[in-house]
Design a protein around this motif. Sequence first.
Motif, PDB file in Angstrom:
ATOM      1  N   GLY A   1      -6.893   7.334  -7.250  1.00  0.00           N
ATOM      2  CA  GLY A   1      -6.110   8.314  -6.905  1.00  0.00           C
ATOM      3  C   GLY A   1      -6.296   9.281  -7.806  1.00  0.00           C
ATOM      4  O   GLY A   1      -7.053  10.524  -7.357  1.00  0.00           O
ATOM      5  N   GLU A   2      -5.481   9.209  -9.062  1.00  0.00           N
ATOM      6  CA  GLU A   2      -5.481  10.529  -9.988  1.00  0.00           C
ATOM      7  C   GLU A   2      -6.783  10.764 -10.337  1.00  0.00           C
ATOM      8  O   GLU A   2      -7.007  11.863 -10.573  1.00  0.00           O
ATOM      9  CB  GLU A   2      -4.699  10.090 -10.996  1.00  0.00           C
ATOM     10  CG  GLU A   2      -3.152   9.994 -10.542  1.00  0.00           C
ATOM     11  CD  GLU A   2      -2.060   9.072 -11.601  1.00  0.00           C
ATOM     12  OE1 GLU A   2      -2.826   8.710 -12.725  1.00  0.00           O
ATOM     13  OE2 GLU A   2      -0.964   8.629 -11.203  1.00  0.00           O
ATOM     14  N   ASN A   3      -7.786   9.847 -10.669  1.00  0.00           N
ATOM     15  CA  ASN A   3      -9.150   9.994 -11.260  1.00  0.00           C
ATOM     16  C   ASN A   3     -10.139  10.445 -10.171  1.00  0.00           C
ATOM     17  O   ASN A   3     -11.437  10.737 -10.486  1.00  0.00           O
ATOM     18  CB  ASN A   3      -9.448   9.274 -12.524  1.00  0.00           C
ATOM     19  CG  ASN A   3      -8.372   9.574 -13.584  1.00  0.00           C
ATOM     20  OD1 ASN A   3      -8.817  10.680 -14.298  1.00  0.00           O
ATOM     21  ND2 ASN A   3      -7.593   8.866 -13.937  1.00  0.00           N
ATOM     22  N   LYS A   4      -9.590  10.200  -8.932  1.00  0.00           N
ATOM     23  CA  LYS A   4     -10.473  10.268  -7.841  1.00  0.00           C
ATOM     24  C   LYS A   4     -11.905   9.761  -7.680  1.00  0.00           C
ATOM     25  O   LYS A   4     -13.081  10.384  -7.514  1.00  0.00           O
ATOM     26  CB  LYS A   4     -10.937  12.050  -7.601  1.00  0.00           C
ATOM     27  CG  LYS A   4      -9.828  12.585  -7.092  1.00  0.00           C
ATOM     28  CD  LYS A   4      -9.589  13.716  -6.430  1.00  0.00           C
ATOM     29  CE  LYS A   4      -8.417  14.395  -5.723  1.00  0.00           C
ATOM     30  NZ  LYS A   4      -7.318  14.177  -6.102  1.00  0.00           N
ATOM     31  N   ILE A   5     -11.832   8.488  -8.339  1.00  0.00           N
ATOM     32  CA  ILE A   5     -13.191   7.723  -8.349  1.00  0.00           C
ATOM     33  C   ILE A   5     -13.605   7.240  -7.387  1.00  0.00           C
ATOM     34  O   ILE A   5     -12.806   6.533  -6.561  1.00  0.00           O
ATOM     35  CB  ILE A   5     -13.271   6.654  -9.579  1.00  0.00           C
ATOM     36  CG1 ILE A   5     -12.778   6.963 -10.917  1.00  0.00           C
ATOM     37  CG2 ILE A   5     -14.596   5.975  -9.897  1.00  0.00           C
ATOM     38  CD1 ILE A   5     -12.512   6.053 -11.943  1.00  0.00           C
TER      39      ILE A   5
ATOM     40  N   MET B   1      -2.834  -3.848  -6.482  1.00  0.00           N
ATOM     41  CA  MET B   1      -3.469  -4.332  -5.112  1.00  0.00           C
ATOM     42  C   MET B   1      -2.758  -5.169  -4.167  1.00  0.00           C
ATOM     43  O   MET B   1      -2.386  -6.210  -4.614  1.00  0.00           O
ATOM     44  CB  MET B   1      -4.738  -4.901  -5.460  1.00  0.00           C
ATOM     45  CG  MET B   1      -5.930  -5.270  -4.200  1.00  0.00           C
ATOM     46  SD  MET B   1      -5.932  -4.146  -3.119  1.00  0.00           S
ATOM     47  CE  MET B   1      -6.674  -2.800  -4.080  1.00  0.00           C
ATOM     48  N   ARG B   2      -2.783  -4.958  -2.784  1.00  0.00           N
ATOM     49  CA  ARG B   2      -2.046  -5.630  -2.028  1.00  0.00           C
ATOM     50  C   ARG B   2      -2.671  -5.577  -0.609  1.00  0.00           C
ATOM     51  O   ARG B   2      -3.468  -4.916  -0.415  1.00  0.00           O
ATOM     52  CB  ARG B   2      -0.727  -4.550  -1.873  1.00  0.00           C
ATOM     53  CG  ARG B   2       0.344  -5.145  -0.624  1.00  0.00           C
ATOM     54  CD  ARG B   2       1.407  -4.168  -0.709  1.00  0.00           C
ATOM     55  NE  ARG B   2       1.291  -2.797  -0.185  1.00  0.00           N
ATOM     56  CZ  ARG B   2       1.320  -1.664  -0.798  1.00  0.00           C
ATOM     57  NH1 ARG B   2       1.617  -1.629  -2.036  1.00  0.00           N
ATOM     58  NH2 ARG B   2       1.013  -0.461  -0.132  1.00  0.00           N
ATOM     59  N   GLN B   3      -2.342  -6.916   0.048  1.00  0.00           N
ATOM     60  CA  GLN B   3      -3.142  -7.118   1.261  1.00  0.00           C
ATOM     61  C   GLN B   3      -2.461  -6.294   2.420  1.00  0.00           C
ATOM     62  O   GLN B   3      -1.345  -6.667   2.793  1.00  0.00           O
ATOM     63  CB  GLN B   3      -3.180  -8.328   1.812  1.00  0.00           C
ATOM     64  CG  GLN B   3      -3.909  -8.906   3.406  1.00  0.00           C
ATOM     65  CD  GLN B   3      -4.001 -10.226   3.394  1.00  0.00           C
ATOM     66  OE1 GLN B   3      -4.155 -11.000   2.461  1.00  0.00           O
ATOM     67  NE2 GLN B   3      -3.956 -10.330   4.850  1.00  0.00           N
TER      68      GLN B   3
ATOM     69  N   GLY C   1      -5.574  -0.156   3.877  1.00  0.00           N
ATOM     70  CA  GLY C   1      -4.758   0.897   3.736  1.00  0.00           C
ATOM     71  C   GLY C   1      -4.657   1.992   2.733  1.00  0.00           C
ATOM     72  O   GLY C   1      -5.857   2.062   2.166  1.00  0.00           O
ATOM     73  N   PRO C   2      -3.847   2.679   2.230  1.00  0.00           N
ATOM     74  CA  PRO C   2      -3.933   3.786   1.189  1.00  0.00           C
ATOM     75  C   PRO C   2      -3.760   2.910  -0.235  1.00  0.00           C
ATOM     76  O   PRO C   2      -3.151   3.056  -1.096  1.00  0.00           O
ATOM     77  CB  PRO C   2      -2.435   4.245   1.325  1.00  0.00           C
ATOM     78  CG  PRO C   2      -1.658   3.124   1.794  1.00  0.00           C
ATOM     79  CD  PRO C   2      -2.168   2.272   2.535  1.00  0.00           C
ATOM     80  N   VAL C   3      -5.046   2.602  -0.402  1.00  0.00           N
ATOM     81  CA  VAL C   3      -5.454   1.856  -1.657  1.00  0.00           C
ATOM     82  C   VAL C   3      -5.287   2.653  -3.042  1.00  0.00           C
ATOM     83  O   VAL C   3      -4.807   2.180  -4.013  1.00  0.00           O
ATOM     84  CB  VAL C   3      -6.931   1.312  -1.790  1.00  0.00           C
ATOM     85  CG1 VAL C   3      -7.729   0.917  -3.003  1.00  0.00           C
ATOM     86  CG2 VAL C   3      -6.875   0.259  -0.900  1.00  0.00           C
TER      87      VAL C   3
ATOM     88  N   CYS D   1     -12.759   2.406   4.596  1.00  0.00           N
ATOM     89  CA  CYS D   1     -12.094   1.336   3.606  1.00  0.00           C
ATOM     90  C   CYS D   1     -10.560   1.371   3.994  1.00  0.00           C
ATOM     91  O   CYS D   1     -10.197   0.324   4.263  1.00  0.00           O
ATOM     92  CB  CYS D   1     -12.260   1.594   2.201  1.00  0.00           C
ATOM     93  SG  CYS D   1     -13.829   2.055   1.639  1.00  0.00           S
ATOM     94  N   GLN D   2      -9.822   2.510   4.209  1.00  0.00           N
ATOM     95  CA  GLN D   2      -8.390   2.641   4.204  1.00  0.00           C
ATOM     96  C   GLN D   2      -8.127   2.172   5.762  1.00  0.00           C
ATOM     97  O   GLN D   2      -7.012   1.786   6.041  1.00  0.00           O
ATOM     98  CB  GLN D   2      -7.914   3.893   3.895  1.00  0.00           C
ATOM     99  CG  GLN D   2      -8.149   4.514   2.767  1.00  0.00           C
ATOM    100  CD  GLN D   2      -9.105   4.887   1.994  1.00  0.00           C
ATOM    101  OE1 GLN D   2     -10.217   4.864   2.530  1.00  0.00           O
ATOM    102  NE2 GLN D   2      -9.177   5.509   0.672  1.00  0.00           N
ATOM    103  N   GLN D   3      -8.930   2.299   6.722  1.00  0.00           N
ATOM    104  CA  GLN D   3      -8.512   2.031   7.914  1.00  0.00           C
ATOM    105  C   GLN D   3      -8.291   0.279   7.968  1.00  0.00           C
ATOM    106  O   GLN D   3      -7.399  -0.341   8.805  1.00  0.00           O
ATOM    107  CB  GLN D   3      -9.618   2.031   9.144  1.00  0.00           C
ATOM    108  CG  GLN D   3      -9.570   3.391   9.658  1.00  0.00           C
ATOM    109  CD  GLN D   3     -10.866   3.570  10.480  1.00  0.00           C
ATOM    110  OE1 GLN D   3     -11.949   4.258   9.942  1.00  0.00           O
ATOM    111  NE2 GLN D   3     -10.632   3.285  11.702  1.00  0.00           N
TER     112      GLN D   3
END
Length: 181
Positions: A49-53, A142-144, A134-136, A129-131
Amino acid sequence: MKKIVTGLLALTVIGLLIELAVVQAKKIGNTQGYEPDQPIPFSHKIHAGENKIDCRYCHFASERGRIAGIPPTQLCMNCHDQIRKDSPEIGKLREAIASDRPVEWVRVHELPAFVYFNHSEHVRGGVNCQQCHGPVESMTRMRQHSSLTMGWCLNCHRDMGNAPPHDVKTATGGDCARCHY
Ligand code: HEC
Ligand code: HEC
Ligand code: HEC
Ligand code: HEC
Ligand code: HEC
């Protein structure tokens, strides 16, 4: 011949049902929403998120093979040899490398062993990946996100229209075998 084929298919399905009973009995607990503690509080929010890796910088196997994989500790040190190197959590990474032990990340997603799933087929087929996860990039832990049930796989295949089976009601053993063996 036809009888033999039908018989074999029936056996496969019975085998699957038995496996399911075993899975249910064990109640492995990797259900939707599962969010275990990790040995190091790794945050996807900070990194992706914050560091956009890029996801694939760390999960570099996801385009090539069946698994996406968890990155080796050495990869973390590309940055953490410099960044936050005095943090006790980063100290744990150095210790793991010094003692030649991997960090024991707790597995979050896990399909039963009788299901075949391949990341590269999906990632190269243009599924994000997000489909599925989710909003990783906003998860501090980390959550399923998805249920990972057979219905979940089939619904998306039906919506996207180019994956098996094309019609569940008329699906043959061949369609089943794309995901089961
Ligand atoms: C800096 C490296 C790094 C980046 C970037 C990263 N991850 Fe991860 N990922 C990890 C590590 C380490 C774990 C294991 C610890 C955990 O589960 O939090 C993990 C775990 C996961 C898991 C759960 C694995 C399991 O046990 O089931 C998923 C899913 C995942 N990442 C998806 C993503 C996605 C999607 C992105 C991009 C939005 C991403 N990751 C970006 C390092 C990274
Ligand atoms: C591309 C660079 C990069 C990589 C690779 C990377 N990180 Fe980070 N990490 C960062 C940045 C930037 C921060 C935020 C630092 C800050 O807030 O000052 C951070 C913060 C952290 C923190 C919080 C530090 C604290 O003080 O508690 C932890 C823990 C962490 N990373 C673990 C990992 C692990 C484990 C890996 C390997 C799976 C990894 N990082 C890979 C850049 C990276
Ligand atoms: C079509 C859905 C789907 C997509 C797209 C997808 N994943 Fe997964 N992911 C899964 C499933 C299902 C599992 C559990 C696999 C298993 O247990 O065999 C999983 C497991 C994982 C794991 C745990 C380790 C492993 O490889 O089994 C990581 C890490 C992961 N995914 C990261 C990613 C990243 C990063 C992307 C994007 C580049 C991505 N996934 C795209 C469905 C997906
Ligand atoms: C797109 C992939 C996919 C296809 C195609 C598929 N399955 Fe599944 N199946 C799964 C997944 C994933 C699971 C495990 C999760 C669960 O139990 O819902 C599963 C579980 C099962 C189970 C365990 C019981 C249950 O429903 O949970 C049986 C039995 C089964 N499948 C039979 C079949 C048969 C028969 C076919 C062909 C008509 C078929 N499957 C086609 C993905 C698939
Ligand atoms: C979010 C949508 C989505 C979900 C969820 C999903 N898939 Fe897929 N799957 C696709 C797409 C799209 C393709 C076709 C990719 C391509 O064009 O090559 C595909 C292809 C496949 C293929 C290859 C088909 C072939 O041609 O042989 C298999 C096997 C498969 N998926 C299994 C699974 C299983 C098992 C699950 C559940 C655990 C699952 N998929 C969940 C979208 C999805």
